[in-house]
Design a protein around this motif. Structure first.
Motif: not given
Length: 232
Positions: A152-167
């Motif tokens: 069971r993994v609680r995964l935190k992803i740092i999104l690529p540059r310029f990724s839009p906010p939202g779900q």
């Protein structure tokens, strides 16, 4: 006088009612203390238990119902029998509860042995995609394979540059077409400084070791972005 040993279909015991009724009839008829010796204690105890060994034609039955001395003994024995039955019922109920509790405890112990704490623990992992270009449906060559455990993994992803906010929908799939989804979770992107991060809980306990893909999909974008993933 007739006496039936059949069990009453009603919950109450009619034995005392029969004895009282017989005694009342005898008193109203002007009866006197019966002549002759009183039945012995063994007979009265059998009568109190409504033993089938006693014949209804036995004159001692009528004697017991019309003799004040025998009647008092008979009712006393009857009360003792009822008290013992109640105690036996309570003891049986307590024993049954203890057995059920023991079965539940053994079952829980077995489940705990089959599912050790290490297997149930949640592992926190972080994947940094900040410097990775986003290629729709194409594996980014500059990203080395991400490694996740079969847990069971609680995964935190740092999104690529310029990724839009939202779900965002985060998933682990067998290929880059979205087939064979092993686990997925949805979460809103959060701003951390100048970076967007998204956290999702993924249950990878059933995944076998091998190659997979980690995908992210924005709620307003039909295309998914895939990143190579290795599950150990």
């Amino acid at each position: 006088m007739r006496l039936s040993w059949r069990r009453s279909s009603r919950a109450e015991d009619r034995f005392e009612a029969w004895v009282t009724e017989s005694h009342q009839k005898w008193v109203l008829a002007g009866g006197t203390t019966p002549v002759g010796p009183c039945p012995d204690e063994a007979f009265l105890r059998d009568l109190a238990r409504k033993s089938r060994r006693i014949k209804l034609s036995d004159p001692r039955v009528d004697h017991a119902a019309t003799c004040p001395t025998c009647l008092n003994q008979l009712l006393g024995f009857r009360q003792e029998i009822r008290s013992r039955r109640r105690k036996s019922a309570v003891a049986g109920l307590v024993t049954a509860c203890l057995v059920i509790a023991a079965v539940i405890a053994v079952a829980r112990y077995g489940v705990q042995r089959q599912s050790p704490a290490s297997h149930m623990a949640v592992v926190s992992q972080t994947v940094n995609l900040w410097d990775v270009g986003t290629f729709r449906g194409v594996q980014p060559s500059q990203l080395q394979s991400v490694s996740l455990p079969a847990a069971r993994v609680r995964l935190k992803i740092i999104l690529p540059r310029f990724s839009p906010p939202g779900q965002y929908l985060v998933a682990v799939t067998r290929d880059q077409s979205g087939n064979g989804v092993m686990a997925e979770g949805s979460a809103a992107a959060l701003v951390n400084g100048n970076k967007e991060t998204v956290a999702a809980d993924l249950d990878l306990r059933r995944a076998k070791s091998g190659r997979y893909f980690l995908s992210t999909t924005h709620e307003q974008d039909q295309a998914s972005y895939y990143y190579p993933l290795q599950i150990k």
